[in-house]
Design an enzyme around this catalytic site. Structure first.
Site: not given
Length: 176
Positions: A68, A117-118, A120
């Site tokens: 990501h 850092f993920i 949504a």
């Protein structure tokens, strides 16, 4: 946009091509979920994809997390979905001050956890993302690893809903 029925009937190549971006730069999830067809709902498909990731070795999970992009950063390997999601959250074309702040926080996060850092970001704005990033920097690596996976699962659900464009449809509401 494909329907769930057409996805269930698609050949292997078309199926994996359609779902290859649901999990960022990780088409292996789409390839592995193929054997679980037919899917009765988006929820069912999502549940199986999550199960595949959850049952994968720790190294594969970590590779998925690391695939990501950093939020608020211009990523070379950023998928079109990620670009659009970040654009809608106001994370593209940041002011120099905001860009510097995100870069510093992203770097601190990466140094602490050894993965990006993920979050949504769909339906969120840049100030919310910034605040959550600051808060999550205080967590333990084990908690943050699990949180990153949960955020990835949420991103995947958003992407499935968008890709199959059946949110709110009776097919979506069926749980299996």
């Amino acid at each position: 946009m494909p329907s769930l029925q057409s996805l269930n009937e698609a050949n292997e190549k078309n199926f994996t091509n359609c779902l290859s971006g649901i999990f960022e730069n990780s088409p292996w999830v789409a390839k592995k979920v193929l054997k679980f067809r037919p899917f009765h709902s988006v929820h069912h498909l999502h549940e199986r994809m999550v199960q595949i990731v959850a049952e994968s070795p720790l190294e594969e999970q970590l590779e998925l997390i690391r695939s990501h992009p950093h939020l608020g950063a211009a990523g070379i390997n950023m998928s079109e979905d990620s670009v659009n999601e970040q654009l809608q959250a106001g994370l593209k074309n940041l002011s120099q001050e905001d860009n510097d702040s995100f870069q510093q926080l992203n770097q601190a996060y990466l140094e602490k956890f050894d993965f990006p850092f993920i979050f949504a970001v769909k339906g969120k704005d840049k100030s919310t993302v910034h605040k959550v990033l600051e808060e999550r920097l205080t967590r333990s690596p084990a908690i943050e690893f699990e949180t990153a996976l949960c955020e990835i699962y949420q991103i995947a659900m958003f992407r499935l809903e968008d890709k199959l464009s059946i949110k709110g449809d009776s097919v979506y509401g069926q749980r299996t």
